[in-house]
Design a protein around this motif. Structure first.
Motif, PDB file in Angstrom:
ATOM      1  N   LYS A   1       0.814  -1.219   0.000  1.00  0.00           N
ATOM      2  CA  LYS A   1       0.000   0.000   0.000  1.00  0.00           C
ATOM      3  C   LYS A   1       0.851   1.274   0.000  1.00  0.00           C
ATOM      4  N   GLU A   2       2.103   1.159  -0.412  1.00  0.00           N
ATOM      5  CA  GLU A   2       2.991   2.313  -0.476  1.00  0.00           C
ATOM      6  C   GLU A   2       3.188   2.702  -1.935  1.00  0.00           C
ATOM      7  N   TYR A   3       3.060   3.990  -2.235  1.00  0.00           N
ATOM      8  CA  TYR A   3       3.218   4.443  -3.615  1.00  0.00           C
ATOM      9  C   TYR A   3       4.612   4.096  -4.130  1.00  0.00           C
ATOM     10  N   ILE A   4       4.645   3.630  -5.349  1.00  0.00           N
ATOM     11  CA  ILE A   4       5.923   3.253  -5.964  1.00  0.00           C
ATOM     12  C   ILE A   4       6.447   4.433  -6.773  1.00  0.00           C
ATOM     13  N   PRO A   5       7.615   4.944  -6.447  1.00  0.00           N
ATOM     14  CA  PRO A   5       8.158   6.048  -7.252  1.00  0.00           C
ATOM     15  C   PRO A   5       8.595   5.558  -8.616  1.00  0.00           C
ATOM     16  N   ALA A   6       8.166   6.255  -9.660  1.00  0.00           N
ATOM     17  CA  ALA A   6       8.547   5.883 -11.026  1.00  0.00           C
ATOM     18  C   ALA A   6       9.961   6.338 -11.298  1.00  0.00           C
TER      19      ALA A   6
ATOM     20  N   MET B   1       2.006 -13.959   1.674  1.00  0.00           N
ATOM     21  CA  MET B   1       1.920 -12.501   1.604  1.00  0.00           C
ATOM     22  C   MET B   1       2.761 -11.872   2.707  1.00  0.00           C
ATOM     23  N   VAL B   2       3.458 -10.823   2.361  1.00  0.00           N
ATOM     24  CA  VAL B   2       4.294 -10.106   3.322  1.00  0.00           C
ATOM     25  C   VAL B   2       3.930  -8.633   3.279  1.00  0.00           C
ATOM     26  N   SER B   3       4.294  -7.915   4.303  1.00  0.00           N
ATOM     27  CA  SER B   3       4.005  -6.483   4.367  1.00  0.00           C
ATOM     28  C   SER B   3       5.147  -5.646   3.822  1.00  0.00           C
ATOM     29  N   GLU B   4       6.325  -6.266   3.664  1.00  0.00           N
ATOM     30  CA  GLU B   4       7.497  -5.499   3.222  1.00  0.00           C
ATOM     31  C   GLU B   4       8.492  -6.443   2.567  1.00  0.00           C
ATOM     32  N   VAL B   5       9.178  -5.954   1.538  1.00  0.00           N
ATOM     33  CA  VAL B   5      10.271  -6.707   0.917  1.00  0.00           C
ATOM     34  C   VAL B   5      11.534  -5.855   0.957  1.00  0.00           C
ATOM     35  N   GLN B   6      12.654  -6.538   1.159  1.00  0.00           N
ATOM     36  CA  GLN B   6      13.946  -5.875   1.294  1.00  0.00           C
ATOM     37  C   GLN B   6      14.750  -5.971   0.002  1.00  0.00           C
ATOM     38  N   ALA B   7      15.819  -5.198  -0.063  1.00  0.00           N
ATOM     39  CA  ALA B   7      16.715  -5.242  -1.217  1.00  0.00           C
ATOM     40  C   ALA B   7      17.277  -6.649  -1.380  1.00  0.00           C
ATOM     41  N   GLY B   8      17.298  -7.129  -2.601  1.00  0.00           N
ATOM     42  CA  GLY B   8      17.767  -8.470  -2.901  1.00  0.00           C
ATOM     43  C   GLY B   8      16.665  -9.494  -3.009  1.00  0.00           C
ATOM     44  N   GLU B   9      15.432  -9.129  -2.615  1.00  0.00           N
ATOM     45  CA  GLU B   9      14.313 -10.066  -2.669  1.00  0.00           C
ATOM     46  C   GLU B   9      13.536  -9.914  -3.971  1.00  0.00           C
ATOM     47  N   ILE B  10      12.833 -10.993  -4.314  1.00  0.00           N
ATOM     48  CA  ILE B  10      11.947 -11.013  -5.479  1.00  0.00           C
ATOM     49  C   ILE B  10      10.522 -11.201  -4.983  1.00  0.00           C
ATOM     50  N   CYS B  11       9.633 -10.399  -5.506  1.00  0.00           N
ATOM     51  CA  CYS B  11       8.232 -10.519  -5.094  1.00  0.00           C
ATOM     52  C   CYS B  11       7.329 -10.248  -6.290  1.00  0.00           C
ATOM     53  N   ALA B  12       6.068 -10.645  -6.138  1.00  0.00           N
ATOM     54  CA  ALA B  12       5.027 -10.353  -7.124  1.00  0.00           C
ATOM     55  C   ALA B  12       4.056  -9.369  -6.491  1.00  0.00           C
ATOM     56  N   MET B  13       3.691  -8.326  -7.235  1.00  0.00           N
ATOM     57  CA  MET B  13       2.777  -7.302  -6.730  1.00  0.00           C
ATOM     58  C   MET B  13       1.457  -7.385  -7.475  1.00  0.00           C
ATOM     59  N   THR B  14       0.371  -7.190  -6.764  1.00  0.00           N
ATOM     60  CA  THR B  14      -0.944  -7.076  -7.389  1.00  0.00           C
ATOM     61  C   THR B  14      -1.392  -5.626  -7.321  1.00  0.00           C
ATOM     62  N   GLY B  15      -2.329  -5.266  -8.201  1.00  0.00           N
ATOM     63  CA  GLY B  15      -2.919  -3.935  -8.148  1.00  0.00           C
ATOM     64  C   GLY B  15      -2.295  -2.916  -9.073  1.00  0.00           C
TER      65      GLY B  15
ATOM     66  N   GLU C   1       3.852   6.295 -10.885  1.00  0.00           N
ATOM     67  CA  GLU C   1       4.102   7.232  -9.787  1.00  0.00           C
ATOM     68  C   GLU C   1       2.970   7.223  -8.771  1.00  0.00           C
ATOM     69  N   ARG C   2       1.730   7.082  -9.217  1.00  0.00           N
ATOM     70  CA  ARG C   2       0.600   7.117  -8.295  1.00  0.00           C
ATOM     71  C   ARG C   2      -0.010   5.742  -8.099  1.00  0.00           C
ATOM     72  N   GLU C   3       0.733   4.694  -8.424  1.00  0.00           N
ATOM     73  CA  GLU C   3       0.237   3.338  -8.215  1.00  0.00           C
ATOM     74  C   GLU C   3       0.882   2.734  -6.980  1.00  0.00           C
ATOM     75  N   LYS C   4       0.163   1.831  -6.335  1.00  0.00           N
ATOM     76  CA  LYS C   4       0.695   1.158  -5.158  1.00  0.00           C
ATOM     77  C   LYS C   4       0.203  -0.281  -5.151  1.00  0.00           C
ATOM     78  N   PRO C   5       1.011  -1.199  -4.637  1.00  0.00           N
ATOM     79  CA  PRO C   5       0.625  -2.615  -4.634  1.00  0.00           C
ATOM     80  C   PRO C   5      -0.419  -2.920  -3.567  1.00  0.00           C
ATOM     81  N   ASP C   6      -1.402  -3.696  -3.947  1.00  0.00           N
ATOM     82  CA  ASP C   6      -2.388  -4.167  -2.975  1.00  0.00           C
ATOM     83  C   ASP C   6      -1.822  -5.306  -2.137  1.00  0.00           C
ATOM     84  N   GLN C   7      -1.000  -6.144  -2.775  1.00  0.00           N
ATOM     85  CA  GLN C   7      -0.386  -7.274  -2.076  1.00  0.00           C
ATOM     86  C   GLN C   7       1.064  -7.410  -2.514  1.00  0.00           C
ATOM     87  N   LEU C   8       1.877  -7.922  -1.619  1.00  0.00           N
ATOM     88  CA  LEU C   8       3.250  -8.321  -1.928  1.00  0.00           C
ATOM     89  C   LEU C   8       3.333  -9.816  -1.675  1.00  0.00           C
TER      90      LEU C   8
END
Length: 946
Positions: free
Chosen positions: A289-294, A322-336, A305-312
């Protein structure tokens, strides 16, 4: 290990931990998925060892993969490697092995920290293995080799290792026996010597300590100086544990920056149809739910710029958590997220490079009779999101859908996916080659879009690059000329579209497109205006260029029995192949080379037929090369670039409140911005092509096109209220008409090289006005630039520090001097040592600065100019070259030494200061007293109400 023997390894009380993304790659049937299953089983990630042939492999999650026994989509799984003092969390990426899905594999490569290349021990180094090796090297990925199926008969370890070192890299070293600790002292020293030969730092360590530290070895592997090799059988779990121990020992986890950055490498959909965006986080962290900077270069209208993931989601096979946060070096799939795309950079990350592997065949998609083509196109666009190399195209004129496909297996998969997802019964028409186009030499392209209340103009340099370079975009415009936001928008428009060539409408490639100039209107310019102008500039440049048609070329490796070698060589010559006979091994002969795909695409079937199954051929895409039958292909395609309304070549201008279209070959005469020069200094005429010494001036003259244009356009004013031609341009043209003769003259082609940008045709001046202009500018001062600079002490000292600054200083001094003396100043600099330079003239404030062409010195230029105009006009030449002074005197011109010019300039500056001081002393005076009499009289009439 050697590190322990010499006490190089420091013992730590705390457990070391790290994270790394490791991809498993292989040619089809090499045992890649089996190795991945073995790794998961031995690390406890799965309880049961699955098998491909049993259709229960953990990572083959899609029904199509299990039915066909091949990997089609890249997948991931979480693996933990650990021992007492160390642990390593690995995201294991399983990639497709079949060549038809190599684009998916290549996208995954761009987010790997390390690669594991699996080689089939029964086949050795095949063509696809070489292709994978090339890709791994391209992306600079550290790599481990696992030579599989060593339990099969006729697999010889030493022979395979020698082949790998010869065909891949001599720095491939066998690590598995070393790790067992069962080597003799002699074998240990031999192993260490092999490592030492791979890298100088390892050599220094070995010579000093007679061993090599583990830390230095890890660094050498990370820098691709050493390639560890392991032998075993994944199916029987033989050698896999030792391989995992090697990964734990020698993988060096990456350090990531604090600022957020990520790269999108895959788009897919889950079973419920949710759109999934797969990313690798390359800096900072990301929360749900955090905006992703383009990325700063992303286009605004489609940015995240104004999009944010519903799920990680962290996936492992077909399951996820599902996780609430991903760190550098991790791979995740985002929805939304709706606007992401494969290869996109987020935050601090730039977009991925263009893939090396691409389809070479295009097919017509044949839809059911009552199917809505537009609806089918929208649905199938989802597949294009997941596989961008499809390049789905809907041709409105014919109502046909076209797609680029790697091969027959991919076609079958696409059919089944279309049926499964959208209920579409697809079939494919006859395939044709995917051609591309490039240019043979640099060209200048311009585009203008100015219907009523809209305005944008774009100038581009198009220059050819090496084969395989793709398209490179750049800007070379000052922000004083065009705001940065407009420049970024133009670059975005260049990148967002697949631009097509003008020979047969094929995509363009292998060129650098540089923004050279542009103009916006403060009130009337909108983003869409620059899109139109940019597209038209590209097309106009291509129409002006010498285009080259490119075709795909296969690199092949052919093994045939000796008795059919003559047939094979005859076939290769018929297919215009460039090949060589490498060796004879027993009854087999080996040939390697390259040949056009168009001629070789059906040849593997022929090989199987005439060798009765004993011959083998492997083909991989080498790249693109000039088409062997370009004229035939162009004629067959029948493409008319002028009839392609979706990609116009002309520009739109405005006059008298209405827009009008100007064809591509006439637009230079209507442009509002001066044409620029290339960064390498080569000048152009306004038709866009490079000037050549052999061309006649009348074919190059920028005014030749003007003379043929309709007279009703003369003196037009654009909607921004700016005159379509400038007095400075006409003045410059007048000067060079006098100096080098009128246009069409054969005196010199320097006029054409230095002519200003063509504008709308100006009306001819009356004869009396021309004569008056000649009288006003009858005094000329020609200055030998470098001679003067090195004669003046101040400029000489400055030139030793900064030559450019010294030139600028001289130009400023002469500008002040011209303003006081009101003569025509031409400052000449040598550029005769610049290879290929055609000469250039610049208007600097109120003086003219000339850079001579290749092989022409400033002396020669000045002598030629004096000879042309010295007997008609009052010409003075400033130089301290004694020989040149004698020649000048003989031509009827006046001489001035360097010191004489310096004294003149200082005298002029002194008189200017005195004049200013005199004006400042007139306190209490009125402004009107300082104005010219006619202006003062007019103002007085206004003041009195007359």
């Amino acid at each position: 290990m050697a590190a322990k023997e010499n006490n190089h390894q420091k013992t730590e009380s705390t457990k070391q931990s790290g994270r790394s993304v490791v991809g498993v790659l292989a040619h089809v049937d090499a045992g890649k998925t089996t190795l991945a299953e073995s790794i998961l089983y031995l690390t406890g990630s799965i309880r049961k060892l699955g098998r491909v042939d049993h259709k229960d492999a953990f990572l083959d999650t899609h029904v199509l993969e299990r039915e066909r026994g091949i990997t089609i989509f890249s997948k991931q799984a979480e693996v933990m490697l650990c021992r007492e003092e160390k642990e390593l969390r690995i995201t294991l990426m399983d990639t497709p092995g079949h060549v038809d899905f190599s684009a998916e594999m290549e996208r995954t490569l761009q987010i790997l920290d390390y690669a594991v290349l699996v080689i089939n021990g029964t086949d050795g180094v095949q063509g696809q293995v070489l292709t994978l090796w090339t890709l791994i090297a391209k992306y600079r990925i550290p790599v481990f080799l696992f030579i599989n199926k060593m339990d099969q008969p006729d697999t010889k370890r030493a022979q395979l290792l020698t082949e790998i070192q010869e065909r891949l890299d001599e720095r491939c070293v066998a690590f598995d026996l070393w790790q067992t600790g069962k080597l003799s002292e002699e074998e240990k020293q031999e192993f260490l010597e092999q490592l030492a030969l791979c890298d100088e730092r390892l050599m220094d360590d070995y010579l000093e300590h007679q061993s090599i530290s583990e830390e230095k070895l890890k660094k050498a592997i990370a820098e691709r100086q050493v390639i560890p090799c392991y032998f075993g059988s994944a199916l029987k779990l033989d050698g896999v544990e030792g391989f995992l121990q090697g990964l734990l020992n020698y993988i060096q986890p990456k350090q990531y920056p604090q600022e957020f950055g990520a790269r999108v490498f895959k788009i897919s959909r889950d079973a419920q149809g949710n759109r999934l965006t797969y990313i690798k986080v390359l800096g900072g962290n990301l929360r749900v739910k955090e905006y992703i900077p383009a990325n700063g270069d992303e286009k605004q209208e489609n940015s995240t710029e104004r999009e944010k993931p519903d799920q990680l989601r962290i996936y492992s096979g077909g399951q996820f958590r599902m996780v609430s946060e991903v760190q550098a070096g991790e791979i995740c799939a985002m929805t939304g997220l709706k606007h992401t795309y494969a290869g996109q950079g987020l935050g601090t990350e730039q977009a991925s490079e263009q893939p090396l592997l691409a389809p070479v065949l295009t097919y017509t998609l044949q839809l059911p009779g009552q199917c809505d083509v537009q609806a089918a196109y929208r649905n199938l666009s989802q597949l294009e999101e997941e596989e961008p190399q499809l390049h789905l195209v809907w041709e409105e004129e014919t109502g046909e859908l076209h797609a680029n496909v790697m091969g027959e297996v991919q076609m079958e998969i696409l059919k089944e996916l279309a049926k499964e997802r959208f209920g579409l019964e697809l079939s494919f028409g006859a395939g044709s080659i995917v051609y591309k186009e490039t240019i043979a030499e640099p060209v200048y392209g311009v585009g203008h879009f100015e219907p009523l209340r809209h305005y944008a103009e774009v100038h581009l340099w198009l220059a050819p690059l090496e084969r395989g370079s793709g398209l490179v975009f750049d800007a070379d415009v000052s922000e004083d000329e065009l705001d940065r936001n407009w420049q970024r928008l133009i670059l975005t428009h260049l990148e967002e579209r697949e631009h097509r060539g003008v020979l047969c409408g094929a995509p363009i490639t292998d060129m650098q497109i540089t923004l050279a100039a542009g103009r916006a209107h403060k009130k009337h310019t909108e983003g869409g205006d620059f899109r139109e102008a940019t597209y038209r500039a590209v097309r106009q440049g291509l129409k002006s260029a010498k285009s080259v048609l490119l075709e795909p070329v296969y690199s092949f490796r052919l093994e045939v029995p000796q008795d059919v070698l003559g047939r094979a060589m005859s076939d290769l010559q018929r297919m215009q192949a460039d090949f060589k006979l490498l060796e004879h091994s027993g009854n087999l002969a080996l040939l390697e080379g390259c040949a056009p795909v168009a001629l070789m695409r059906e040849y593997p079937r022929e090989v199987a037929a005439y060798t009765r199954g004993e011959g083998r051929i492997s083909c991989t895409l080498k790249g693109y090369a000039p088409c062997h039958n370009a004229e035939e292909v162009i004629a067959e395609k029948g493409y008319d670039s002028e009839a392609d309304l979706a990609q116009p070549t002309g520009s739109v201008f405005c006059a008298h409140g209405a827009g009008f279209l100007v064809e591509w070959d006439k637009v230079h005469g209507f442009m509002h911005v001066e044409a620029k020069k290339m960064r390498n200094g080569m000048s152009t005429d306004v038709s866009g092509s490079l000037l050549h010494e052999g061309l006649q001036p009348d074919t190059q003259s920028p005014f030749a096109a003007q003379e043929k244009q309709p007279s009703q356009h003369k003196g037009a004013v654009n909607s921004a209220g700016i005159s379509a031609f400038s007095p400075e341009d006409k003045e410059l043209a007048e000067i060079f008409n006098r100096t080098y003769g009128k246009k069409g003259s054969t005196k010199s082609n320097m006029y054409n090289a230095f002519a200003p940008t063509a504008r709308l045709p100006a009306q001819q001046k009356p004869k009396k006005e021309k004569e008056a202009l000649a009288e006003e500018q009858e005094e000329y001062l020609l200055v030998d630039g470098y001679n003067i600079m090195f004669a003046w002490e101040e400029l000489r000292q400055l030139s030793e520090q900064n030559l450019t600054a010294a030139r600028q200083k001289l130009m400023d001094l002469l500008s002040n001097y011209q303003g006081y003396k009101n003569c025509t100043v031409i400052l000449v600099f040598d550029a005769y040592k610049v290879e290929g330079f055609q000469g250039e003239v610049q208007k600097y404030h109120n003086i003219y600065v000339v850079y001579t062409k290749e092989a022409e010195t400033a002396d020669q230029y000045i002598e030629k100019t004096v000879h042309e105009i010295g007997k008609k006009y009052h010409v003075t030449v400033a130089t301290s070259d004694a020989t040149e002074q004698v020649i000048i005197w003989g031509s009827g011109a006046y001489r001035m030494s360097a010191l004489g010019l310096l004294e003149e300039i200082y005298t002029a500056e002194k008189e200017i200061r005195e004049k200013l001081e005199e004006l400042s002393r007139k306190r209490g005076g009125r402004l009107i007293e300082e104005l010219p009499p006619d202006v003062a009289e007019e103002l007085e009439r206004i003041r009195l109400g007359k």
